[in-house]
Design a protein around this motif. Structure first.
Motif, PDB file in Angstrom:
ATOM      1  N   ARG A  51       0.813  -1.221   0.000  1.00 55.35           N
ATOM      2  CA  ARG A  51       0.000   0.000   0.000  1.00 55.35           C
ATOM      3  C   ARG A  51       0.844   1.268   0.000  1.00 55.35           C
ATOM      4  O   ARG A  51       0.430   2.274  -0.577  1.00 55.35           O
ATOM      5  CB  ARG A  51      -0.924  -0.009   1.211  1.00 55.35           C
ATOM      6  N   ALA A  52       2.008   1.241   0.657  1.00 55.30           N
ATOM      7  CA  ALA A  52       2.883   2.420   0.729  1.00 55.30           C
ATOM      8  C   ALA A  52       4.244   1.984   1.262  1.00 55.30           C
ATOM      9  O   ALA A  52       4.383   0.893   1.825  1.00 55.30           O
ATOM     10  CB  ALA A  52       2.285   3.492   1.629  1.00 55.30           C
ATOM     11  N   THR A  53       5.234   2.854   1.084  1.00 54.42           N
ATOM     12  CA  THR A  53       6.591   2.565   1.560  1.00 54.42           C
ATOM     13  C   THR A  53       7.156   3.817   2.219  1.00 54.42           C
ATOM     14  O   THR A  53       7.050   4.917   1.682  1.00 54.42           O
ATOM     15  CB  THR A  53       7.505   2.145   0.396  1.00 54.42           C
ATOM     16  N   LEU A  54       7.764   3.624   3.389  1.00 56.42           N
ATOM     17  CA  LEU A  54       8.470   4.690   4.090  1.00 56.42           C
ATOM     18  C   LEU A  54       9.964   4.467   3.863  1.00 56.42           C
ATOM     19  O   LEU A  54      10.501   3.437   4.273  1.00 56.42           O
ATOM     20  CB  LEU A  54       8.155   4.653   5.585  1.00 56.42           C
ATOM     21  N   VAL A  55      10.619   5.393   3.205  1.00 59.19           N
ATOM     22  CA  VAL A  55      12.047   5.275   2.907  1.00 59.19           C
ATOM     23  C   VAL A  55      12.795   6.279   3.772  1.00 59.19           C
ATOM     24  O   VAL A  55      12.488   7.472   3.760  1.00 59.19           O
ATOM     25  CB  VAL A  55      12.339   5.552   1.416  1.00 59.19           C
ATOM     26  N   GLN A  56      13.772   5.779   4.523  1.00 57.63           N
ATOM     27  CA  GLN A  56      14.560   6.630   5.405  1.00 57.63           C
ATOM     28  C   GLN A  56      16.017   6.615   4.967  1.00 57.63           C
ATOM     29  O   GLN A  56      16.626   5.559   4.880  1.00 57.63           O
ATOM     30  CB  GLN A  56      14.453   6.133   6.847  1.00 57.63           C
ATOM     31  N   PHE A  57      16.564   7.782   4.696  1.00 57.54           N
ATOM     32  CA  PHE A  57      17.997   7.917   4.415  1.00 57.54           C
ATOM     33  C   PHE A  57      18.682   8.296   5.712  1.00 57.54           C
ATOM     34  O   PHE A  57      18.332   9.308   6.333  1.00 57.54           O
ATOM     35  CB  PHE A  57      18.242   8.981   3.341  1.00 57.54           C
ATOM     36  N   SER A  58      19.646   7.481   6.130  1.00 59.73           N
ATOM     37  CA  SER A  58      20.340   7.666   7.397  1.00 59.73           C
ATOM     38  C   SER A  58      21.843   7.654   7.186  1.00 59.73           C
ATOM     39  O   SER A  58      22.328   7.286   6.126  1.00 59.73           O
ATOM     40  CB  SER A  58      19.983   6.525   8.362  1.00 59.73           C
ATOM     41  N   SER A  59      22.544   8.043   8.237  1.00 55.60           N
ATOM     42  CA  SER A  59      23.999   7.911   8.257  1.00 55.60           C
ATOM     43  C   SER A  59      24.405   7.309   9.598  1.00 55.60           C
ATOM     44  O   SER A  59      23.629   7.311  10.557  1.00 55.60           O
ATOM     45  CB  SER A  59      24.678   9.261   8.010  1.00 55.60           C
ATOM     46  N   ALA A  60      25.611   6.808   9.667  1.00 54.89           N
ATOM     47  CA  ALA A  60      26.054   6.020  10.818  1.00 54.89           C
ATOM     48  C   ALA A  60      26.029   6.793  12.138  1.00 54.89           C
ATOM     49  O   ALA A  60      25.661   6.250  13.168  1.00 54.89           O
ATOM     50  CB  ALA A  60      27.458   5.480  10.559  1.00 54.89           C
ATOM     51  N   PHE A  61      26.406   8.042  12.136  1.00 56.83           N
ATOM     52  CA  PHE A  61      26.541   8.782  13.383  1.00 56.83           C
ATOM     53  C   PHE A  61      25.419   9.783  13.615  1.00 56.83           C
ATOM     54  O   PHE A  61      25.567  10.738  14.354  1.00 56.83           O
ATOM     55  CB  PHE A  61      27.893   9.497  13.404  1.00 56.83           C
ATOM     56  N   CYS A  62      24.295   9.557  13.001  1.00 56.92           N
ATOM     57  CA  CYS A  62      23.154  10.470  13.077  1.00 56.92           C
ATOM     58  C   CYS A  62      22.255  10.060  14.241  1.00 56.92           C
ATOM     59  O   CYS A  62      21.596   9.018  14.173  1.00 56.92           O
ATOM     60  CB  CYS A  62      22.408  10.428  11.749  1.00 56.92           C
ATOM     61  N   GLN A  63      22.216  10.856  15.298  1.00 53.74           N
ATOM     62  CA  GLN A  63      21.382  10.534  16.455  1.00 53.74           C
ATOM     63  C   GLN A  63      19.891  10.607  16.135  1.00 53.74           C
ATOM     64  O   GLN A  63      19.144   9.695  16.505  1.00 53.74           O
ATOM     65  CB  GLN A  63      21.733  11.477  17.619  1.00 53.74           C
ATOM     66  N   PRO A  64      19.389  11.637  15.431  1.00 55.25           N
ATOM     67  CA  PRO A  64      17.959  11.658  15.109  1.00 55.25           C
ATOM     68  C   PRO A  64      17.529  10.507  14.204  1.00 55.25           C
ATOM     69  O   PRO A  64      16.353  10.146  14.164  1.00 55.25           O
ATOM     70  CB  PRO A  64      17.756  13.002  14.405  1.00 55.25           C
ATOM     71  N   CYS A  65      18.483   9.910  13.470  1.00 49.34           N
ATOM     72  CA  CYS A  65      18.142   8.788  12.592  1.00 49.34           C
ATOM     73  C   CYS A  65      17.640   7.595  13.390  1.00 49.34           C
ATOM     74  O   CYS A  65      16.747   6.872  12.946  1.00 49.34           O
ATOM     75  CB  CYS A  65      19.349   8.380  11.750  1.00 49.34           C
ATOM     76  N   ARG A  66      18.187   7.389  14.569  1.00 47.00           N
ATOM     77  CA  ARG A  66      17.761   6.256  15.403  1.00 47.00           C
ATOM     78  C   ARG A  66      16.328   6.430  15.867  1.00 47.00           C
ATOM     79  O   ARG A  66      15.530   5.489  15.827  1.00 47.00           O
ATOM     80  CB  ARG A  66      18.701   6.107  16.587  1.00 47.00           C
ATOM     81  N   ALA A  67      15.994   7.638  16.311  1.00 48.42           N
ATOM     82  CA  ALA A  67      14.625   7.904  16.748  1.00 48.42           C
ATOM     83  C   ALA A  67      13.658   7.827  15.569  1.00 48.42           C
ATOM     84  O   ALA A  67      12.545   7.308  15.699  1.00 48.42           O
ATOM     85  CB  ALA A  67      14.554   9.277  17.407  1.00 48.42           C
ATOM     86  N   THR A  68      14.086   8.318  14.412  1.00 52.61           N
ATOM     87  CA  THR A  68      13.250   8.257  13.215  1.00 52.61           C
ATOM     88  C   THR A  68      13.000   6.816  12.813  1.00 52.61           C
ATOM     89  O   THR A  68      11.887   6.444  12.448  1.00 52.61           O
ATOM     90  CB  THR A  68      13.909   9.043  12.062  1.00 52.61           C
TER      91      THR A  68
END
Length: 138
Positions: A51-68
């Motif tokens: 139905r839909a896809t959530l795509v997240q672009f992250s980097s290794a040392f990104c703190q907000p990426c973990r919460a996202t």
């Protein structure tokens, strides 16, 4: 005295810029140049959601990426047919450049066919992600 005035002006401008950036961060919106962007399962390295896809672009040392990642994972598990795909921005530089990803985390909401519906730079709120999914699945 002139130095003090210049210092205060710089502080005021930088504070205003910081507040603006915080307010705009994480909002799911459509940019003018995003029209017509379509991603395939091959480009993502993972199958699209039914139905839909959530795509997240992250980097290794990104703190907000973990919460996202946690928020998107929870939303994907709540809504049937929604997939969550996390992409390491450093290892997919060609895709990052093509999609004009300038900061991590960046979240893309795709419809069932892989067309870009919404984009967020920064950590989105759960309610905003759910609302964007509703638009993608409509």
């Amino acid at each position: 005295m002139t130095g003090l005035v210049v210092c205060l002006a710089v502080l005021a401008l930088s504070g205003a810029y910081g507040l603006l950036r915080v307010r705009r961060g994480g909002r799911l919106r459509v940019r003018g140049r995003d029209g017509g962007v379509r991603l395939s399962a091959v480009e993502l390295g993972s199958p699209l959601g039914e139905r839909a896809t959530l795509v997240q672009f992250s980097s290794a040392f990104c703190q907000p990426c973990r919460a996202t990642k946690r928020v998107l994972g929870e939303v994907a598990s709540m809504v049937e047919g929604v997939a969550h795909v996390e992409i390491d921005a450093e290892s997919q530089l060609e895709l990052v450049r093509r999609l004009d990803i300038l900061r991590t985390p960046t979240v893309l909401v795709l419809d069932a066919g892989g067309a870009l519906v919404r984009r967020a730079v920064g950590q989105p709120r759960r309610a905003d992600v759910i609302a964007a999914l509703g638009e993608a699945m409509a």
